[in-house]
Design an enzyme around this catalytic site. Structure first.
Site, mmCIF file in Angstrom:
data_model
loop_
_atom_site.group_PDB
_atom_site.id
_atom_site.type_symbol
_atom_site.label_atom_id
_atom_site.label_comp_id
_atom_site.label_asym_id
_atom_site.label_seq_id
_atom_site.Cartn_x
_atom_site.Cartn_y
_atom_site.Cartn_z
ATOM 1 N N HIS A 1 106.352 -13.724 166.193
ATOM 2 C CA HIS A 1 107.052 -14.781 166.958
ATOM 3 C C HIS A 1 106.521 -14.864 168.398
ATOM 4 O O HIS A 1 107.277 -15.125 169.330
ATOM 5 C CB HIS A 1 108.565 -14.529 166.995
ATOM 6 C CG HIS A 1 109.225 -14.587 165.652
ATOM 7 N ND1 HIS A 1 109.828 -15.715 165.153
ATOM 8 C CD2 HIS A 1 109.366 -13.646 164.685
ATOM 9 C CE1 HIS A 1 110.320 -15.465 163.951
ATOM 10 N NE2 HIS A 1 110.051 -14.219 163.641
ATOM 11 N N ASN B 1 116.055 -17.712 161.469
ATOM 12 C CA ASN B 1 114.858 -18.498 161.153
ATOM 13 C C ASN B 1 115.274 -19.874 160.650
ATOM 14 O O ASN B 1 116.454 -20.118 160.398
ATOM 15 C CB ASN B 1 114.050 -17.800 160.049
ATOM 16 C CG ASN B 1 113.160 -16.680 160.568
ATOM 17 O OD1 ASN B 1 112.899 -16.589 161.765
ATOM 18 N ND2 ASN B 1 112.683 -15.845 159.674
ATOM 19 N N TYR C 1 114.468 -4.219 167.116
ATOM 20 C CA TYR C 1 114.464 -5.152 168.245
ATOM 21 C C TYR C 1 114.609 -4.441 169.589
ATOM 22 O O TYR C 1 113.907 -4.750 170.546
ATOM 23 C CB TYR C 1 115.543 -6.238 168.047
ATOM 24 C CG TYR C 1 115.130 -7.219 166.959
ATOM 25 C CD1 TYR C 1 115.084 -6.810 165.633
ATOM 26 C CD2 TYR C 1 114.747 -8.515 167.242
ATOM 27 C CE1 TYR C 1 114.672 -7.667 164.625
ATOM 28 C CE2 TYR C 1 114.336 -9.382 166.247
ATOM 29 C CZ TYR C 1 114.304 -8.953 164.938
ATOM 30 O OH TYR C 1 113.882 -9.793 163.951
#
Ligand code: HDE
Length: 703
Positions: free
Chosen positions: A89, A162, A376
């Site tokens: 991304h 998404n 993350y």
């Protein structure tokens, strides 16, 4: 460049040659000096700078002096301008906005954001492609990230989703593999932002669980017309928990107010050449124009009982729950109404983390989600350089924060006072304390043997892939087959192509046959071995098709109006008015950027020169060619491409009688159909614009 004075004695702008004078000189030839309200340039230490053009040196042609602190600071900072791009991304675009709650959901969740109807919560959204590097193109065939940060009164809540509701893999252990496989091949460093290569399809052909997602990625969902026209999904099952501790399972959906729309593949390829920033420009422009993109938040709510009887495991991220089975409840809207002030500070530095949830929301045991909850935070520390990335304004909560965490790189928000630990006996000055109102995990009871095991309930890899395929219109099914043929034609090893077709045989025979034919495969392979046979009883889910849900509206769309000198002024105004009434915008394309003179003598400014404004940039095109310019235009390759592409991409085309010469030259003069609408005068404008609400005339593809 070492010699200072140019041979003809001319001075170049901003540089004074051979003298130390900094203030005098004519025009812009010397240094630009701060005057009036213009601030004085300083170093980062605040020292005023007198010369930002020349390094400090010994003699006009001598060596540089080490003591030039201004130069060293400027270059050092420049050398450190980049932070690592996201490993996936990397290419993204963000905007600010707000979420507005429609009604209280206190019966379902104690999340503060859902308690009061009409409450607005600040939000930041970042859209992205997955595979391409930061400088890649917008219209790659790819999944789009749809990450939302909600700055709630009880902390930041990130829904990191998404535009496709399922994922390639079931277990996070395989994430590095799928990402390595799709990104550039490591020896050659290409292809970028493209799944059409051997490594990707080699991996996929060995991972049957990816087949459902492959159907989506090969569909038009992976080439959206813009961020404004795509859906978003939280993908995993989450929990909502109310004040009494009752849990309800939930899947999150974002529904675009303007409906869904995609481009066709040939168009995507050309858009990438004409405007690699097509999607980011679209978002930027629409917000700047005050046409704020909007989505509704939809919840699919279900309980344990439904989860137990549902055809698939709700913890399996390669599966979705059809909307027809669990309807979507729309509970609020997300509006993007402000562009960033600084791309780096906001879009690049925003740090989404799936583990950022708030009281009233909780995780499920989806293994992929659990893996993401580790990844993350870890990636942000690497990318942003330390544990204090929540001090960066875009990541900082907008509610009060009190804790005893301290120090570290770039600590901006430092505690005051003596207490930096707890418990302490400092009374009122002792800092924050925990509270029963804080976050409680849902007390799900868990037990079982510790093993590396994939649940048996995750074993069906083809049934929902088939369901997706049969839910599409014939046009969409053709696009899926064409995409597979395109991608696999870029794969050099025949064995990989054949292995993919073997999987397709488990999904749908016609699809497999069409792809095999498109690849020139002499013989169909045997169907791949399936852990579970494909279910034939799953009904089509119309909600999965873009075209079955077409908005039949031009709202938010763009009409490209090609004009030449002498353009019928009344017709031009009528098109402009009809477009405005529809909520569409027009963009004028002309042979010269300066514009054209209309029939009534008025001047029409152009936004694009013909060569820079191909028809792929527009949803609909109007060809307002005047009698005098028709022959000139027909000679231009860009004009012929403009109309031929619009036709090939099934667009609605309005044309003045004089345009026929161009249409003939472009080879479409004899194929005009009902989506090619003659514009004989101003009276035809609204008929043309209204007809164009269909957006595409798909019959043209099959005729
Ligand atoms: Fe991500 N993903 N992901 N992902 N993902 C990242 O975090 C990861 C997955 C998604 O605009 C990374 O900040 C793992 C699913 C978006 O900044 C990283 C797994 C979904 C974004 C990461 C997944 C997503 C990311 C890279 C499998 C849809 C961009 C940089 C277990 C629901 C957010 C970063 C933005 C970004 C890991 C799978 C969506 C490495 C390990 C499924 C939208 O942490």
């Amino acid at each position: 460049m070492a010699r200072s004075k140019s041979s003809n004695g001319q001075k170049r702008s901003n540089v004074q040659y051979g003298e130390e004078q900094v203030t005098s000189g004519e025009g812009g030839e010397t240094h630009q000096i701060a005057e009036g309200n213009i601030p004085i340039l300083t170093t980062q230490q605040g020292v005023p700078v007198s010369d930002d053009q020349n390094t400090l040196r010994i003699g006009a042609r001598g060596p540089a002096a080490m003591e030039d602190f201004h130069f060293r600071e400027k270059i050092f900072h420049f050398d450190h301008e980049r932070i690592p791009e996201r490993v996936v991304h990397a290419r993204g675009f963000g905007a600010h906005g707000f979420f507005e709650t429609y009604e209280s959901l206190s019966d379902i969740t104690s999340a503060d954001i859902f308690q009061r109807a009409g409450e607005k919560t600040p939000a930041f959204v970042r859209f992205s492609t997955v595979a391409g590097n930061k400088g890649s193109v917008d219209l790659a065939r790819d999944v789009r990230g749809f990450a939302v940060k909600l700055y709630t009164q009880q902390g930041n809540w990130d829904i990191v989703g998404n535009n496709i509701p399922v994922f390639f893999i079931q277990d996070p252990m395989k994430f590095p593999d799928v990402v390595h496989a799709v990104k550039e091949e490591p020896d050659r460093g290409f292809p970028q932002a493209a799944s059409a290569h051997d490594n990707f399809w080699d991996f996929i052909s060995l991972m049957p669980e990816s087949m459902h997602m492959i159907m989506w990625v090969m569909s038009d969902r992976a080439i959206p017309r813009s961020f404004r026209f795509m859906e978003g999904f939280g993908v995993h099952t989450f929990r909502l928990v109310n004040a009494a501790g009752k849990s309800t399972f939930v899947k999150f959906h974002w529904k675009p107010k303007l409906g869904m729309q995609s481009v066709v593949w040939n168009e995507a390829v050309k858009i990438n050449g004409a405007d690699a920033d097509f999607h980011r420009r679209d978002l930027w422009n629409s917000i700047q124009m005050g046409d704020f993109p909007e989505w509704e938040l939809g919840l699919q709510l279900f309980d344990e009982e439904f989860a137990d009887k549902f055809d698939f495991d709700v913890l399996d991220a390669t599966k979705l729950i059809p909307e027809e089975q669990v309807p979507i409840r729309r509970v609020g809207r997300l509006v993007l109404d402000r562009c960033v002030d600084n791309f780096f500070a906001e879009t690049e530095q925003v740090a989404f983390c799936t583990q950022n949830i708030v009281p009233g929301v909780d995780f499920s045991n989806d293994p992929l989600l659990q893996g993401r909850n580790f990844s993350y935070l870890d990636t942000q520390i690497k990318r942003l350089g330390g544990p204090n990335f929540t001090h960066i304004p875009i990541n900082a909560p907008k509610c009060p924060m009190h804790h005893f965490q301290q120090d570290g790189h770039m600590a901006m928000k430092n505690p005051v006072g003596r207490a930096n630990y707890e418990p302490n006996s400092w009374g009122d000055e002792g800092g924050p304390r925990e509270s029963p109102q804080g976050f409680h995990s849902y007390p799900a009871e868990e037990a079982g043997a510790k093993r590396r095991l994939r649940s048996e309930t995750f074993a069906d890899h083809y049934s929902q892939a088939r369901q997706f395929y049969i839910s599409q219109t014939a046009v969409e099914q053709t696009h899926i087959a064409d995409a597979l043929v395109f991608e696999l034609s870029k794969v050099e090893r025949p064995a990989i192509r054949s292995r993919v077709v073997a999987h397709l045989l488990n999904i749908h025979e016609t699809l497999a046959q069409n792809v095999a034919d498109g690849l020139g495969l002499k013989e169909l392979p045997k169907p791949a071995q399936a852990a579970k046979p494909t279910r034939q009883d799953l009904k089509a889910s119309p909600a999965l098709s873009i075209l079955k849900n077409s908005p039949k509206s031009l709202k938010g769309r763009k009409i490209g109006v090609l004009v030449t000198d002498g353009v019928d002024a009344k017709l031009f105004s009528a098109i402009q008015e009809a477009a405005e009434n529809e909520g569409a915008v027009i963009e004028v394309i002309a042979p010269l950027i300066g514009g054209v003179q209309a029939s009534d003598g008025t001047w029409i400014e152009a936004k694009q020169k013909l060569e820079g404004g191909p028809s792929v940039l527009y949803d609909v095109v109007a060809l307002l060619v005047s009698d005098d310019s028709a022959a000139m235009l027909a000679k231009k390759a860009a004009a012929r491409d403009f109309v031929a592409d619009a036709f090939a991409h099934s667009k609605f085309i309005g044309y003045t009688p004089a345009t026929v010469a161009l249409l003939q030259k472009a080879g479409i003069g004899d194929s005009l159909d009902k989506a090619c609408i003659a514009l004989n005068g101003a009276g035809d404008a609204s008929k043309f614009v209204t007809a164009s609400r269909d957006l595409r005339f798909w019959d043209r593809q099959t005729n």
